[in-house]
Design a protein around this motif. Structure first.
Motif, mmCIF file in Angstrom:
data_model
loop_
_atom_site.group_PDB
_atom_site.id
_atom_site.type_symbol
_atom_site.label_atom_id
_atom_site.label_comp_id
_atom_site.label_asym_id
_atom_site.label_seq_id
_atom_site.Cartn_x
_atom_site.Cartn_y
_atom_site.Cartn_z
ATOM 1 N N TYR A 21 84.478 20.267 58.716
ATOM 2 C CA TYR A 21 83.178 20.600 59.302
ATOM 3 C C TYR A 21 82.080 20.586 58.234
ATOM 4 N N SER A 22 82.382 21.218 57.095
ATOM 5 C CA SER A 22 81.366 21.304 56.032
ATOM 6 C C SER A 22 81.026 19.932 55.453
ATOM 7 N N ASN A 23 82.016 19.023 55.460
ATOM 8 C CA ASN A 23 81.816 17.719 54.814
ATOM 9 C C ASN A 23 81.617 16.572 55.795
ATOM 10 N N LEU A 24 81.314 16.923 57.041
ATOM 11 C CA LEU A 24 81.150 15.860 58.045
ATOM 12 C C LEU A 24 80.131 14.806 57.601
ATOM 13 N N GLY A 25 79.138 15.266 56.844
ATOM 14 C CA GLY A 25 78.105 14.347 56.366
ATOM 15 C C GLY A 25 78.661 13.263 55.454
ATOM 16 N N GLN A 26 79.822 13.562 54.826
ATOM 17 C CA GLN A 26 80.417 12.575 53.912
ATOM 18 C C GLN A 26 81.355 11.607 54.624
ATOM 19 N N PHE A 27 81.665 11.893 55.888
ATOM 20 C CA PHE A 27 82.573 10.998 56.622
ATOM 21 C C PHE A 27 81.829 9.710 56.947
ATOM 22 N N GLN A 28 82.344 8.619 56.393
ATOM 23 C CA GLN A 28 81.634 7.340 56.494
ATOM 24 C C GLN A 28 81.907 6.603 57.805
ATOM 25 N N GLY A 29 82.960 6.997 58.496
ATOM 26 C CA GLY A 29 83.279 6.296 59.736
ATOM 27 C C GLY A 29 84.000 4.980 59.510
ATOM 28 N N ASP A 30 84.466 4.739 58.262
ATOM 29 C CA ASP A 30 85.184 3.477 58.038
ATOM 30 C C ASP A 30 86.690 3.634 58.282
ATOM 31 N N SER A 31 87.124 4.839 58.603
ATOM 32 C CA SER A 31 88.496 5.037 59.077
ATOM 33 C C SER A 31 88.393 5.924 60.306
ATOM 34 N N ARG A 32 89.542 6.152 60.961
ATOM 35 C CA ARG A 32 89.517 7.111 62.070
ATOM 36 C C ARG A 32 89.196 8.489 61.520
ATOM 37 N N PHE A 33 88.530 9.297 62.323
ATOM 38 C CA PHE A 33 88.263 10.681 61.936
ATOM 39 C C PHE A 33 89.586 11.389 61.642
ATOM 40 N N GLU A 80 88.700 8.446 73.103
ATOM 41 C CA GLU A 80 87.839 7.285 73.382
ATOM 42 C C GLU A 80 86.410 7.501 72.896
ATOM 43 N N ASN A 81 85.951 8.749 73.066
ATOM 44 C CA ASN A 81 84.565 9.043 72.697
ATOM 45 C C ASN A 81 84.459 9.681 71.314
ATOM 46 N N GLU A 82 85.436 9.379 70.445
ATOM 47 C CA GLU A 82 85.489 10.070 69.159
ATOM 48 C C GLU A 82 84.237 9.830 68.295
ATOM 49 N N THR A 83 83.786 8.567 68.263
ATOM 50 C CA THR A 83 82.606 8.258 67.447
ATOM 51 C C THR A 83 81.415 9.098 67.905
ATOM 52 N N THR A 84 81.267 9.210 69.220
ATOM 53 C CA THR A 84 80.164 10.001 69.771
ATOM 54 C C THR A 84 80.336 11.478 69.409
ATOM 55 N N LEU A 85 81.592 11.971 69.553
ATOM 56 C CA LEU A 85 81.841 13.393 69.249
ATOM 57 C C LEU A 85 81.538 13.694 67.783
#
Lengths: 196, 77
Positions: free
Chosen positions: A60-72, A6-11
């Motif tokens: 972990y190294s590429n978290l900055g590239q995760f756009q959040g337009d799909s589920r993690f 539920e709190n994935e976006t926050t995590l």
């Protein structure tokens, strides 16, 4: 597919800001699924472990590239599938492994053989350990381009469209491979599950 | 619909994505074709058996190595 936290976006946001606890929570939620996925694609425990580690380290190294337009989780699976296919290519050496392998188009090859009744719950005839081994051996016998589609679609339960996107394939290509994978697995499982 | 047609439509039918008119045609075929009936039934069971498998807990040594690798990376960053 694992439950969406539920709190994935926050995590994810906290992990991007450097929180080890937040990233560990994401790892703990998804590690078993990524390990199973890697094991089913590579067919090898050692490779599966490497894929598991690489996938989380790269995530972990590429978290900055995760756009959040799909589920993690979907993003993580994409990384893990790429790692698993690379392992497979390395292990098989000269025998190239490609998701673009041509698919036979002769419908006659699809017509099933060994058509027998399995009864209502054929899997109950085996212990959990035996059943896991039977299912693994059957999947492992499929060619990689069938196996990978089946694993994403029917084991990890991504939709056809998501599977197509994850593998950079068209929806008709996924459907064609899924049909062949399901029919071949049915055939392989027949000897274990047929009545009598 | 003939047996080949059933096989071509098998996935859409099992996934509940087949056009209702075609699904009705397919089901009519199943009523009188025992072979196709068994193929549909055993393919459905194949999918169910796989999708009901739970991932195992990670072996302790695998989890331990993963935790150590992540801890090293987190320390570096």
């Amino acid at each position: 597919m694992p439950t969406h936290l539920e709190n994935e976006t926050t995590l994810v946001a906290e992990a991007r800001a450097g929180s080890a606890e937040a990233f560990t929570a994401l790892v703990n939620q998804y590690d078993r699924h990524i390990y199973r996925l890697a094991f089913n694609i590579t067919g090898n425990r050692e490779d599966a472990e490497d894929v598991l580690q690489e996938a989380f380290l790269k995530a972990y190294s590429n978290l900055g590239q995760f756009q959040g337009d799909s589920r993690f989780y979907t993003w993580l699976v994409r990384i893990a599938v790429n790692e698993a296919l690379m392992k497979l290519r390395k292990r098989r050496g000269d025998r190239s492994v490609s998701l673009d392998d041509p698919v036979e188009t002769d419908d006659n090859q699809l017509l099933p053989r060994e058509i027998e009744d399995w009864g209502p719950s054929p899997e109950d005839r085996y212990s959990q350990a035996e059943l896991r081994e039977i299912l693994f051996v059957a999947i492992d016998g499929l060619e990689p381009h069938f196996r990978t589609v089946f694993v994403l679609r029917d084991v990890e339960q991504f939709s056809t469209e998501e599977t197509a996107e994850l593998l950079a394939l068209s929806v008709p290509a996924v459907k064609s491979r899924l049909l062949r994978a399901r029919l071949r697995l049915r055939q392989r499982l027949n000897k274990y599950f047929k009545r009598g | 619909m003939k047996c080949k047609g059933v096989i071509r439509q098998l996935c859409d039918y099992l996934d509940g994505e087949l056009d209702p008119a075609l699904a009705e045609e397919l089901e009519k075929h199943l009523e009188h074709c025992e072979d196709c009936h068994l193929v549909v039934d055993t393919t459905r069971k194949t999918i169910e058996i796989y999708c009901n498998t739970e991932p195992l807990p990670l072996p302790a040594d695998v989890r331990g190595r993963l935790e150590r690798a992540l801890a090293d990376r987190l320390r570096e960053s």
